[in-house]
Each structure stands twice: as C-alpha cells, then as structure tokens.
Design an enzyme around this catalytic site. Structure first.
Site, mmCIF file in Angstrom:
data_model
loop_
_atom_site.group_PDB
_atom_site.id
_atom_site.type_symbol
_atom_site.label_atom_id
_atom_site.label_comp_id
_atom_site.label_asym_id
_atom_site.label_seq_id
_atom_site.Cartn_x
_atom_site.Cartn_y
_atom_site.Cartn_z
ATOM 1 N N ASP A 99 0.746 -1.136 0.017
ATOM 2 C CA ASP A 99 0.074 -0.079 0.052
ATOM 3 C C ASP A 99 0.755 1.379 0.154
ATOM 4 O OD1 ASP A 99 -2.525 -1.074 -0.111
ATOM 5 O OD2 ASP A 99 -2.597 -1.613 1.960
ATOM 6 N N ASP A 159 -7.317 -4.087 -4.643
ATOM 7 C CA ASP A 159 -7.071 -2.681 -4.256
ATOM 8 C C ASP A 159 -5.494 -2.057 -4.813
ATOM 9 O OD1 ASP A 159 -7.962 -4.632 -2.378
ATOM 10 O OD2 ASP A 159 -7.936 -3.345 -0.837
ATOM 11 N N GLY A 217 -8.925 -17.863 -6.738
ATOM 12 C CA GLY A 217 -9.298 -16.368 -6.066
ATOM 13 C C GLY A 217 -10.061 -16.630 -4.881
ATOM 14 N N THR A 219 -11.527 -14.390 -0.885
ATOM 15 C CA THR A 219 -11.763 -13.108 -0.340
ATOM 16 C C THR A 219 -11.079 -12.706 1.037
ATOM 17 O OG1 THR A 219 -13.447 -11.349 0.020
ATOM 18 C CG2 THR A 219 -13.511 -13.708 1.288
ATOM 19 N N ARG A 231 -16.396 -2.835 -2.259
ATOM 20 C CA ARG A 231 -15.209 -2.051 -2.397
ATOM 21 C C ARG A 231 -14.210 -2.308 -3.513
ATOM 22 N NH1 ARG A 231 -14.594 -0.759 2.540
ATOM 23 N NH2 ARG A 231 -12.709 -1.687 3.039
ATOM 24 N N TRP A 235 -12.721 -0.518 -6.517
ATOM 25 C CA TRP A 235 -11.177 -0.247 -6.893
ATOM 26 C C TRP A 235 -10.951 -0.491 -8.336
ATOM 27 C CZ3 TRP A 235 -9.676 2.859 -3.325
ATOM 28 C CH2 TRP A 235 -9.470 2.501 -1.987
HETATM 29 N N1 GLY Z 1 -7.224 -1.591 0.717
HETATM 30 C C1 GLY Z 1 -8.206 -2.027 2.065
HETATM 31 C C2 GLY Z 1 -9.449 -1.494 1.978
HETATM 32 O O1 GLY Z 1 -10.115 -1.066 0.927
HETATM 33 O O2 GLY Z 1 -10.034 -1.871 3.035
#
Ligand code: GLY
Length: 374
Positions: A99, A159, A217, A219, A231, A235
C-alpha cells in the site's frame, strides 16, 4: 426508496466541499501533527501515528483543502505530514506491504505535483522502490501482504490498482523503464485473473509459487470467496481508468468491454436507493450495512472516465444518504462505511478513504482542470 437520480448540482458540490473543509479544520485541532485512525468509532477517529496504510488519505485531504481554499494552514500541515512520510521511509516503518501508493501518491507525490519542489523527486523514487521491491518475477505481480515469497501470501489484491500510479510517477521522474514494466505486468495479472466470468471480482488472487501460474481467487474482506466485495469492484472501477490515463495507452477493445461489464455488474447490484451494501451479494431488503466509501471510489472512477453525469448522480446519493451534515459531532465526512465486516472493524462508520474519495470527487467536479494526485 428510489435511487436519487437527480445529479448533484454545483450548489451541493460547493456546499459539501465547504463542509468538508470545516470538518478538516476542526479535526486538525485535535490531531495536530498526528493522524486519524483508518476508521472511526461512534463517529470519532482515534489519534494515531503515521503507522497504517491509510495515513495518506488524511494528507491528501489537506492538499485538496489547500487547493480549494488557498489557506496556508492546510499547506503547512500537509508539508509537516510529508516530512513524517519521509521519516517513515528512512525508518522503513510498517512498509512491508504493497500500500505504498496509497501512502505516498497522496502525500509526497501530491506535494511534488502541487509545489514542484525538486527535492521531493528523490523521495518519490525511494517510495516507488519499496513498492517495486515486492514484485514477484514468478507470476509477474506485486505481492500484497506478508513476508516476501511466503507461499500463504503469494497473491495480489484488487486494491493494488491504486498503488500503480506511484510507479508511473517514478517513471515520469526517472525515465526508468523498470517502473513501467512492473506496473504493466501487475496490471495485466490483476485484470486477467481477478475478474470472474460474470464480471464480478475476487478480492484477492493467488499464484503458484513454484510455477508462477494463476491458482485461485479468494476473499479477505468480502462476504465469501464467491461473493463480490463492493469496495473491491469499486477499486477496479477507478483503478482501470487510472491505468488507462497513466500508461498513455488507452484501453484496448478487450479492456473497454471488460470495464463496461465490471461497471455493469456494480450498477446492477446496487439497491434501489443507489447506496451499495458492503458486499454486492446483498440486495434490497437486507439489513446488512452499506459501504458509502465504495460509491465514493466509483464516483471518482466515473469522473476519471469523463462520465460526469453518472458521477453527479452517485454524489447525490452520497449527499442524501451518507453525508454527515446532519451529525455535526461526526469527525467523518461520509457516514455508513464498512472497513472489515468480519472483524467488526469500522462497521457503519466513517473511514478515511471514504472521506478522501468523497472530497476528491467533489473537487474533481469543482475544478475540472485539476490534475488529480494519482
Ligand atoms: N485497501 C483496503 C481496503 O479497501 O479496505
């Protein structure tokens, strides 16, 4: 309730930006040189050091507030934050994850964009090198979390698309091809593995450590391995067009179709009022919480694609169903976000990225000439 289809007008955009700036001013008094936590509890953020993946959102909001108001106090605190981010690099403090883009694009990268200070370039390259250092040749992707090469963590996550702009900025500064090669390879691995046949997405995707071949894949923050974390889909809705612009290549025909279908899946799984549940498996009638941050991110995606009307509609939904205007004690700008449902973290609360992307979307509309920090 029917979705609020009336797009947000400039009165709402300006009113909400003014309100966000007021909240920031108030929060700045409490947080000083420290940072708000990733998510709030009872509408209040905790006071934290520069030690999470979310600190950049705070600094990014300060930069937007400075651009919007021209008030020097925002610029000085943002610059103080930038020094904290440089120190974090010096100490390599909690940077063993991918990140780095979320952290450095919105702090040091944004500072370089808005001030043009030459000495920041070196810091951007240092940050990009930390990110690039997580590239796995076997598989051709940037490992998201954990010890490098750990078989249990041999995966990417959706993300990550928002971390790639830092590599493009490093290429812009240095001219070094390796930054582009890593960004391109990682992007390719994301879009060709993480999207299912029905155009929903996995949150994370594993590769075989020995062969580098795509494996499966799963989660991490979604409801289940086979559901679609709201989310995560958002992204992709923002991350793909960012790549389109920054790579300078545009979308191929295949990417255009993929993108339309990913957006289509998101749209078709919105409840009637337009505010997504935290996982798109939930639909009207569910008592599950919503994730306003997913809609704020998607609105930025629409703006990145030039789909202003759809973005304005999304903002109207956020304004009418999630704005904290009716809760003056809230330190967040957007209510009703979800950080990590299974862990009970930040459920039905403001979070820093929801606030940031709400401000980014509003400011993109306020100043269409603005060159976003990504
Ligand atoms: N990047 C971590 C989240 O979206 O919670």
């Amino acid at each position: 309730m029917e979705q609020n289809r009336k797009p947000a007008g400039m009165d709402i955009v300006q009113g909400e930006l003014d309100r966000c700036v007021e909240i920031l001013e108030k929060n700045m008094e409490r947080f000083g040189a420290d940072f708000p936590s990733a998510c709030a509890t009872g509408g209040k953020y905790r006071i934290k050091k520069n030690d999470d993946w979310t600190n950049g959102f705070w600094t990014g909001m300060l930069w937007i507030a400075w651009l919007y108001t021209g008030k020097d106090k925002f610029r000085s605190l943002a610059m103080e934050n930038v020094n904290s981010f440089i120190k974090r690099l010096d100490d390599h403090f909690i940077l063993d994850h991918h990140d780095i883009g979320f952290l450095y694009s919105l702090s040091v990268g944004a500072a370089w964009k808005v001030t043009g200070q030459e000495e920041l370039k070196e810091q951007i390259l240092r940050a990009a090198d930390v990110l690039a250092g997580r590239f796995q040749e076997k598989g051709g992707f940037i490992q998201a979390w954990g010890k490098l090469g750990d078989e249990k963590e041999y995966r990417l996550i959706i993300d990550s698309l928002l971390n790639l702009p830092l590599l493009y900025q490093a290429h812009e500064i240095s001219g070094e091809q390796r930054y582009l090669d890593i960004a391109e390879s990682h992007y390719d691995k994301v879009i060709h593995n993480i999207v299912r046949e029905d155009y929903s997405t996995y949150h994370t995707f594993y590769f075989n450590k020995e062969t580098g071949l795509p494996d499966h894949g799963a989660t991490h923050q979604g409801f289940s391995d086979s559901s679609c974390w709201a989310r995560g889909q958002a992204w992709a809705i923002l991350g793909m067009p960012l790549h389109r612009r920054l790579s300078g290549k545009g979308f191929t025909e295949e990417e255009t179709a993929l993108y339309e279908n990913i957006c289509g899946y998101f749209e078709e799984h919105l409840p009637a009022d337009g505010l997504p549940y935290w996982d798109l498996i939930f639909t009207d009638g569910s008592d599950q919480p919503r994730d306003s941050s997913a809609l704020a991110i998607a609105a930025c995606g629409m703006l990145e694609m030039g789909r202003t009307e759809r973005a304005r509609e999304m903002l109207a939904v956020l304004h009418s169903l999630a704005s904290s205007a009716g809760e003056p004690e809230s330190e967040g700008m957007l209510l009703h976000g979800v950080y990590a449902y299974a862990e009970g973290k930040g459920v039905d609360e403001p979070n820093l990225w929801g606030d940031y992307f709400y401000m980014e979307a509003l400011y993109r509309l306020w100043d269409p000439q603005w060159n976003p920090f990504w």
